[in-house]
Structures are given as C-alpha cells and as structure tokens.
Design an enzyme around this catalytic site. Structure first.
Site, PDB file in Angstrom:
ATOM      1  N   GLU A 150       0.823  -1.215   0.000  1.00 10.92           N
ATOM      2  CA  GLU A 150       0.000   0.000   0.000  1.00 10.92           C
ATOM      3  C   GLU A 150       0.853   1.259   0.000  1.00 10.92           C
ATOM      4  O   GLU A 150       0.557   2.225  -0.725  1.00 10.92           O
ATOM      5  CB  GLU A 150      -0.939  -0.023   1.212  1.00 10.92           C
ATOM      6  CG  GLU A 150      -2.044  -1.055   1.100  1.00 10.92           C
ATOM      7  CD  GLU A 150      -2.897  -1.175   2.338  1.00 10.92           C
ATOM      8  OE1 GLU A 150      -3.832  -1.995   2.340  1.00 10.92           O
ATOM      9  OE2 GLU A 150      -2.619  -0.450   3.328  1.00 10.92           O
ATOM     10  N   HIS A 183     -10.356   1.011   0.356  1.00  9.72           N
ATOM     11  CA  HIS A 183     -10.729   0.090   1.432  1.00  9.72           C
ATOM     12  C   HIS A 183     -12.216  -0.253   1.434  1.00  9.72           C
ATOM     13  O   HIS A 183     -12.655  -1.077   2.241  1.00  9.72           O
ATOM     14  CB  HIS A 183     -10.332   0.686   2.793  1.00  9.72           C
ATOM     15  CG  HIS A 183      -8.850   0.636   3.053  1.00  9.72           C
ATOM     16  ND1 HIS A 183      -7.973   1.501   2.452  1.00  9.72           N
ATOM     17  CD2 HIS A 183      -8.103  -0.188   3.835  1.00  9.72           C
ATOM     18  CE1 HIS A 183      -6.738   1.220   2.857  1.00  9.72           C
ATOM     19  NE2 HIS A 183      -6.795   0.206   3.683  1.00  9.72           N
TER      20      HIS A 183
END
Length: 292
Positions: A150, A183
């Site tokens: 990420e 997310h």
C-alpha cells in the site's frame, strides 16, 4: 501562455486519472482469483500476495510513463520513489518515534495489562511468539505485505504524479482519499461473511475515514522526509497497534483509567507539537519534495 495553461491542465488531468487507475488496478488485483474462500484462508492470502507483488513491480513503470520530463529532471526515478541512502536512518527512527507518541494512550494500556511483555520475548532466549508470527500468513499480510504494497503504490508511486499539478499541502489530502476509497472493497467481503448492507456500509465508511486520515499522515511523512521507509514503519506500527479500543478503558482500575486518558491527551498534544520539527526536510537531506 494559453497553450501552456492547456498543457498544464492536460498534465494534471492525466496525473489524477493515472492515480485513479492505479487505485482500481490495486483493488482489482485482489479479486482476479475466483474463489469462495474467505480473505483469511491461506490459499486466498497466498494468491493475493502474488497479485500485489505484481502490482508493486508494475507500478513504478506506470508512474514513470506519466511523469513529465520536467518532473524527471528534478531527480532520479529512485529518488522520486523515496529510495535514497542519505538520511534513511533518521527516516526509520524518527517517524516511528513520532507515531509511538501518538499511540501513547494505547501503549499505556498495553503496559498496564501486561501485553508489553510480548515485546521482551524478542530479546529472550526463546522468541517463540515472534517466530510463530512470521509463520502466520494473516500476521504477515497485516504487518508486512499490506503496509509494504500500500505504501509503495499509494505513496511512492502515486504522490510524485499528484505533485505534478498539486501543491504538497494539497496532495497530502488528495491521494489519501483514493487510499481510503480503496478500502471500500472490504464491504463486499463483510456482506459475504454475513453482515447486512447497512452494517457493512457503516463499517466501511468508518474504515474510509480513519484510513484517509492515516493516509494523509503517511503522505505527509513521505513528502517531508523524501523516504519510502518513513511511512512504511509508521504503517507497520499502526497496523500492529490497531485502532485504539476506547471500550477497554473502563476495565482498568480508577487511577489507571485516569493515567490512560491523560496519556491519550498528552500523546496527541505532543504529536501535534513534534510533527513539524521532527519531519523537517533538512534532517533527512530531502531536497526533492518539500522546501526546507
């Protein structure tokens, strides 16, 4: 001047679209495998490890393709990715220290509950806890692979693109919105595991909020230090600590509760006061992203 303005506007549009495409590609790489298994199943985790590893390899080439000659002339590609030797020790220790200060309250709770003793096992003659952790795929995903992939995609490869058309102060809040939005894919997995739509939406909205806020902090560390390792160590530490569980505070004795609450407040105040001085670009020899 008019042609130059059109060129700059076009560059900005392509940079933002490139970041959006990076976000979509990262999330899509998690779902290219058709399976009914849960996200915590070893088979699912291994496949996703492979997918995000491929994304990590491709993302820098994708970034370079959309970087302008002017941007590339400011530094080597590795510098834009935050891979430098100069100042890397400071970039490893100071952001970690700064993040630990922010978590002073939760750290106090760990100390009072005795959880902190797990850390001492690392230095003991039998570090079984840590050895077992490195053999746990869920632990590796949460503490190593997720932060590594990420931060690489959403910070190292995305922030240089945003900085082509946005000021640093704006970019640190723009990129994290994509990070937070990414997310939302957890919402489908939550519904798959039994959550109703409303509950899954509420949980995902909460995740979007705190991941976006963390993303802004992480982007700030990246741009101020000019190092990839700075947001990485902060991300690993935050994933290890988890979101503070305020509901556990009443379980402690009255005096301990007062100490915990005070340390939550003190930690946040100290973090605010130290955020700028401990991330001064000069400390990290950062001459690329943020002026001293």
């Amino acid at each position: 001047m008019e042609l130059l303005a059109i060129f700059d506007h076009s560059t900005c549009i392509f940079s933002i679209l490139a970041c959006i495409l990076l976000t979509i590609s990262y999330v899509a790489s998690l779902y290219i495998w058709r399976t009914n298994l849960s996200r915590d199943h070893p088979s699912t985790i291994k496949r996703r490890f492979f997918s995000v590893s491929c994304m990590m390899l491709l993302a820098p080439f994708f970034m370079k393709y959309f970087l302008t000659k002017e941007t590339l002339s400011k530094g080597e590609l590795l510098e834009h990715l935050g891979l430098r030797t100069s100042g890397w020790i400071q970039a490893t220790l100071l952001p970690l220290f700064l993040t630990a200060i922010l978590f002073l309250g939760p750290l106090t709770m760990q100390f009072l509950s005795g959880i902190w003793k797990l850390y001492t096992k690392f230095f003991s003659t039998e570090p079984l806890y840590w050895l077992a952790s490195w053999q746990d795929l869920v632990w590796l995903r949460n503490h190593i692979m997720a932060p590594l992939s990420e931060e690489w995609v959403f910070r190292a490869c995305m922030m240089p693109l945003l900085l082509q058309c946005l000021k640093a102060e704006v970019a640190i809040f723009t990129g994290p919105l994509l990070f937070g939005t990414a997310h939302f894919h957890h919402m489908f997995e939550q519904m798959k595991s039994g959550y109703d739509f409303k509950t899954a939406l509420m949980v995902s909205s909460f995740q979007f909020t705190y991941t976006s806020l963390f993303g802004a902090y992480s982007a700030y560390l990246f741009l101020r230090t000019g190092h990839f390792v700075a947001p990485l160590v902060a991300h690993i530490f935050c994933n290890h600590m988890g979101f503070p569980n305020f509901g556990e505070i009443p379980q402690f004795q009255p005096l301990q509760r007062i100490l915990i609450i005070c340390n939550f407040i003190i930690g946040f105040i100290l973090w605010c006061l130290l955020l700028t001085p401990l991330t001064t670009p000069g400390i990290y020899d950062n001459r690329l992203y943020w002026e001293t």
